[in-house]
Motif scaffolding. Sequence first.
Motif, short mmCIF file in Angstrom:
data_model
loop_
_atom_site.label_atom_id
_atom_site.label_comp_id
_atom_site.label_asym_id
_atom_site.label_seq_id
_atom_site.Cartn_x
_atom_site.Cartn_y
_atom_site.Cartn_z
N ALA A 165 44.19 45.73 40.97
CA ALA A 165 44.23 44.53 41.78
C ALA A 165 44.87 43.40 41.29
N GLU A 166 44.63 43.51 40.14
CA GLU A 166 45.76 42.13 39.34
C GLU A 166 47.15 43.17 39.63
N LEU A 224 49.29 44.90 40.98
CA LEU A 224 49.64 44.59 42.07
C LEU A 224 49.84 43.37 42.59
N LYS A 225 48.99 42.44 42.36
CA LYS A 225 49.40 40.82 43.24
C LYS A 225 50.23 40.52 42.21
N GLY A 226 50.15 41.30 40.43
CA GLY A 226 51.11 40.89 39.85
C GLY A 226 53.01 40.96 40.69
N ARG A 227 53.22 42.00 41.26
CA ARG A 227 54.13 42.77 41.70
C ARG A 227 54.29 42.24 43.09
N GLY A 228 53.64 40.75 43.19
CA GLY A 228 53.61 40.66 45.02
C GLY A 228 52.88 41.56 46.19
N ALA A 229 52.25 41.94 45.78
CA ALA A 229 51.43 42.59 46.77
C ALA A 229 50.64 41.68 47.13
N PRO A 230 50.22 42.22 48.86
CA PRO A 230 49.25 41.09 49.45
C PRO A 230 47.57 41.62 49.44
N ILE A 231 47.65 41.31 48.11
CA ILE A 231 45.92 41.82 47.02
C ILE A 231 45.56 40.29 46.82
N ASP A 232 44.34 40.51 46.85
CA ASP A 232 43.79 39.22 45.39
C ASP A 232 41.69 40.06 45.79
N TRP A 233 41.55 39.09 44.08
CA TRP A 233 40.20 39.74 44.06
C TRP A 233 39.66 38.77 43.44
N ARG A 234 38.83 38.91 43.32
CA ARG A 234 37.12 38.46 42.79
C ARG A 234 35.84 39.18 42.06
N PRO A 235 34.97 38.42 41.24
CA PRO A 235 33.69 39.58 41.10
C PRO A 235 32.92 39.09 41.80
N LEU A 236 32.17 40.47 42.38
CA LEU A 236 30.86 39.55 42.84
C LEU A 236 29.38 40.33 41.58
N GLU A 237 28.44 39.57 41.07
CA GLU A 237 27.91 38.80 40.06
C GLU A 237 27.16 39.60 39.69
N PRO A 238 26.04 40.68 39.73
CA PRO A 238 27.02 41.11 37.93
C PRO A 238 28.15 42.12 38.68
N VAL A 239 28.86 41.84 37.98
CA VAL A 239 29.73 43.38 38.54
C VAL A 239 30.11 44.00 36.89
N ALA A 272 46.10 45.50 26.03
CA ALA A 272 45.64 44.46 26.03
C ALA A 272 46.86 44.32 27.04
N LYS A 273 47.74 44.68 26.55
CA LYS A 273 49.65 43.98 27.03
C LYS A 273 49.51 45.27 27.98
N LEU A 274 49.23 46.59 28.23
CA LEU A 274 49.31 46.88 28.70
C LEU A 274 48.27 47.03 30.09
N GLY A 275 48.25 45.50 30.40
CA GLY A 275 47.06 45.08 31.44
C GLY A 275 45.58 45.92 31.32
N ARG A 276 44.64 46.19 30.54
CA ARG A 276 43.94 46.60 30.01
C ARG A 276 42.69 46.10 30.22
N TYR A 309 40.78 35.78 32.15
CA TYR A 309 40.10 35.97 33.19
C TYR A 309 39.67 37.48 33.83
N LEU A 310 40.11 38.55 33.89
CA LEU A 310 39.72 39.62 33.83
C LEU A 310 38.74 40.16 33.25
N ASN A 311 38.18 39.92 32.23
CA ASN A 311 36.46 39.88 31.18
C ASN A 311 36.03 38.62 31.38
N GLN A 312 36.54 37.36 31.65
CA GLN A 312 35.78 36.13 31.22
C GLN A 312 35.58 34.93 32.18
N GLY A 313 34.52 34.19 32.15
CA GLY A 313 34.28 33.62 33.19
C GLY A 313 33.42 33.79 34.71
N PHE A 314 32.52 35.28 34.47
CA PHE A 314 31.79 35.73 35.59
C PHE A 314 30.87 36.97 34.24
#
Length: 299
Positions: A194-195, A197-212, A248-252, A265-270
């Motif tokens: 999702a991140e 696709l969002k970075g390429r300008g696609a209409p998508i966003d995401w959030r964690p539902l805890e616990p992920v 990490a540079k490949l977005g993983r 924030y892909l794996n921090q804050g939740f």
Amino acid sequence: MLYTSMDLQESRPLVEGFTRKYPFIRVEIYRANGEDVSQRMITEYRARRYLVDVFEGTGMDVVKVLNEAYGQRYFTPRAGGYPRQARDPGGQWVATRYNMLVLAWNTDLISAAEAPGRYEDLLHSRWRGRMGIEADDQIWLATLFGLWGEARAMDFFRRLGAQQLSVRSGHTLLAQMIVAGDVALSPTIYNHRAEALKGRGAPIDWRPLEPVVAIPNVVMLARRAPHPHAAMLFVDYILSSEGQVALAKLGRVTAHPFVKADPPYLNQGFAYRTVDLQAFLRNFARYDSLWQELLIGRR
């Protein structure tokens, strides 16, 4: 020979980094989804065709291969830098990256304020007929059953199954359907996808539902690997800080505790929970039955 479920646009740059470090080694890649990779390896080994050196893929699929005794223990000092839950107690795999299952939604159809913030919010009537799930995410159900207990989990998934879900095979496909507006939202999207696709300008966003739920991808050394020394160099590389930074540079979302995801924030804050792979596979028949009964069969 590397067998992997990682997309070629990610696995090829990773291998290129490895071969720059070891230019005397040539790496061939076979890429497919994790289930197909594991089935191919099992079929080859039963036919006594030993082609693969390293299998890097989803933990469930790697453990299926290991349960057939087609892997072997290995030692690498790199593994010492990883937390206990990222290492096989039997020494046959170490986690390389995580797939985080999160909520994603189409931002043209749903505002951030409207998007669910808790699992229970998915049960609101406004999402009936607008939500998709991936067809084979039994591991999501199993992890939440383990965390919540039988009564709460049964109630949640029974009510979720009544939401007229759109069931699709493939996390990438499901994310693309959100972008296209064919599905408004889904709680079973990999956040790195999702991140991107969002970075390429696609209409998508995401959030964690805890616990992920965090699904580990792991690396194993094949039994009877035709090039075991070169294979161990690759294992060392992908587990090293250099290899983890490349991921990490490949977005993983990296498994190394001291290599931050990009963005962090892909794996921090939740809060997130990793999966007990062996326990999941031991009880797979039950979880699959619940998955079919509560979600798939109620479309």
